[in-house]
Motif scaffolding. Structure first.
Motif, PDB file in Angstrom:
ATOM      1  N   UNK A 173       0.973  92.908  41.090  1.00 47.89           N
ATOM      2  CA  UNK A 173       2.143  92.517  40.298  1.00 47.89           C
ATOM      3  C   UNK A 173       1.894  92.725  38.807  1.00 47.89           C
ATOM      4  N   UNK A 174       0.644  92.972  38.457  1.00 45.80           N
ATOM      5  CA  UNK A 174       0.230  93.087  37.049  1.00 45.80           C
ATOM      6  C   UNK A 174       0.672  91.856  36.263  1.00 45.80           C
ATOM      7  N   UNK A 175       0.218  90.703  36.704  1.00 40.35           N
ATOM      8  CA  UNK A 175       0.708  89.472  36.082  1.00 40.35           C
ATOM      9  C   UNK A 175       0.124  89.253  34.691  1.00 40.35           C
ATOM     10  N   UNK A 176       0.940  88.673  33.838  1.00 39.11           N
ATOM     11  CA  UNK A 176       0.436  88.230  32.542  1.00 39.11           C
ATOM     12  C   UNK A 176      -0.403  86.983  32.697  1.00 39.11           C
ATOM     13  N   UNK A 177      -0.045  86.171  33.696  1.00 35.97           N
ATOM     14  CA  UNK A 177      -0.793  84.953  34.002  1.00 35.97           C
ATOM     15  C   UNK A 177      -1.061  84.924  35.502  1.00 35.97           C
ATOM     16  N   UNK A 178      -2.324  84.757  35.857  1.00 36.92           N
ATOM     17  CA  UNK A 178      -2.706  84.645  37.270  1.00 36.92           C
ATOM     18  C   UNK A 178      -2.949  83.168  37.572  1.00 36.92           C
ATOM     19  N   UNK A 179      -2.183  82.643  38.536  1.00 31.76           N
ATOM     20  CA  UNK A 179      -2.280  81.231  38.898  1.00 31.76           C
ATOM     21  C   UNK A 179      -2.993  81.127  40.240  1.00 31.76           C
ATOM     22  N   UNK A 180      -4.099  80.427  40.247  1.00 26.33           N
ATOM     23  CA  UNK A 180      -4.937  80.381  41.450  1.00 26.33           C
ATOM     24  C   UNK A 180      -5.068  78.937  41.919  1.00 26.33           C
ATOM     25  N   UNK A 181      -4.566  78.669  43.125  1.00 29.35           N
ATOM     26  CA  UNK A 181      -4.565  77.298  43.641  1.00 29.35           C
ATOM     27  C   UNK A 181      -5.654  77.149  44.708  1.00 29.35           C
TER      28      UNK A 181
END
Ligand SMILES: Nc1ncnc2c1ncn2[C@@H]1O[C@H](COP(=O)(O)OP(=O)(O)OP(=O)(O)O)[C@@H](O)[C@H]1O
Length: 301
Positions: free
Chosen positions: A155-163
């Motif tokens: 997705x080429x994220x600006x922010x990677x959220x890892x749960x």
């Protein structure tokens, strides 16, 4: 890397209430957190304190009751396309092979040969180049989680959220996945907010560690690197300052159960840090003490 650009995350005055069985319950209150572009922030806290809720709010998967979330200065309203989330379980589509699962993460404008190249690239980055045609049930849990990471990166994220992305993996696979994440983050430079229960994982990977929990809110502290010198009060001890703060503020009847940020800790040294770094031992003990786990080192200091 592949057009990925890190962006900042700004969480301001965020509160969240849920209604369950007809009762409203405040889970989070007055959460303020700025994550700089390219920074890795680990979110620690006791089970059920609202870490995943905060992550979901950051990604627009849920809406705050109060306050605001900004990604790259823009308010998050609904699902946030500049963020990608990896959960504890891979959540792959079982009827799609790995490459088609990863392709699912691509931005809409990436199609055709470019899409195929992107998918191949991310599968290769996570070490799954030879498994593109496998279905999720044909690979191990660790491989499926790597595919989930590749899908998020596609997705080429600006922010990677890892749960808690590695929590369900065996110990060795978890360490390998941490190293993989460190490599990917170093190459991509993306902003990362990582929810974890694992103090060692946080110390290994994060620039800052944020401790979420009920009670009086934030204090930013320099890292604890050793016991206080003789005669000096233990001002820099995370554990000591935390307990003192609770004693001073914990008047019966005014306790608010909603969690907020209790502590923000800069982790010294460049990441990924050496897992055997003895310099981090005191910090580890202090964090564990904050989380209610006593260690010999914490007792000694
Ligand atoms: N949709 C919801 N409706 C009602 N209550 C909810 C909802 N989502 C979360 N909660 C409650 O909010 C609290 C915080 O949950 P959350 O999953 O954010 O905690 P956590 O810190 O991530 O927990 P853990 O470390 O165990 O994963 C819990 O008491 C949970 O039951």
């Amino acid at each position: 890397m592949r057009g990925m650009s890190a962006v900042p995350l700004h969480i301001s005055g965020v509160g969240k209430e849920f209604t369950a069985s007809g009762r409203r319950r405040a889970i989070l209150a007055d959460v303020d957190l700025d994550v700089a572009a390219g920074e890795v922030v680990a979110l620690l806290g006791p089970s059920g304190c609202g870490k995943s809720t905060l992550l979901r709010l950051a990604g627009g998967l849920d809406t705050p009751t109060t306050g605001s979330v900004l990604v790259d200065g823009q308010p998050v309203r609904g699902f946030e396309p500049r963020c990608a989330v990896v959960f504890q379980e891979p959540r792959l589509l079982p009827w799609r092979n790995l490459e088609r699962n990863v392709a699912f993460g691509l931005p809409r404008d990436v199609t055709g040969d470019r899409a195929r190249a992107e998918v191949a690239h991310w599968l290769s980055v996570v070490g799954l180049a030879g498994f593109a045609k496998h279905r999720p049930r044909q690979v191990s849990g660790g491989m499926a989680q790597r595919a989930a990471l590749a899908r998020a990166l596609a997705r080429r994220p600006g922010v990677l959220l890892l749960d808690e992305p590695f929590a369900a993996l065996d110990a060795l696979t978890r360490l390998r996945m941490q190293d993989l994440l460190a490599d990917v983050q170093r190459e991509a430079g993306t902003t990362v907010l990582l929810v974890t229960h694992d103090v060692d994982e946080a110390l290994h990977l994060a620039d800052r560690i944020v401790l979420l929990g009920a009670g009086p809110s934030a204090r930013k502290t320099a890292p604890t690197v050793g016991p206080p010198s003789q005669g000096e009060p233990p001002q820099d001890s995370v554990a000591e300052s935390g307990s003192r703060r609770r004693t001073a503020c914990g008047q019966p009847g005014d306790v608010d159960d909603a969690a907020s940020i209790r502590l923000v800790l800069d982790v010294p040294g460049a990441r990924p840090r050496d897992r055997g770094d003895s310099g981090l031992a005191a910090l580890r003990s202090s964090l564990l003490a904050e989380l209610g786990v006593r260690t010999p080192a914490a007792v000694a200091s």
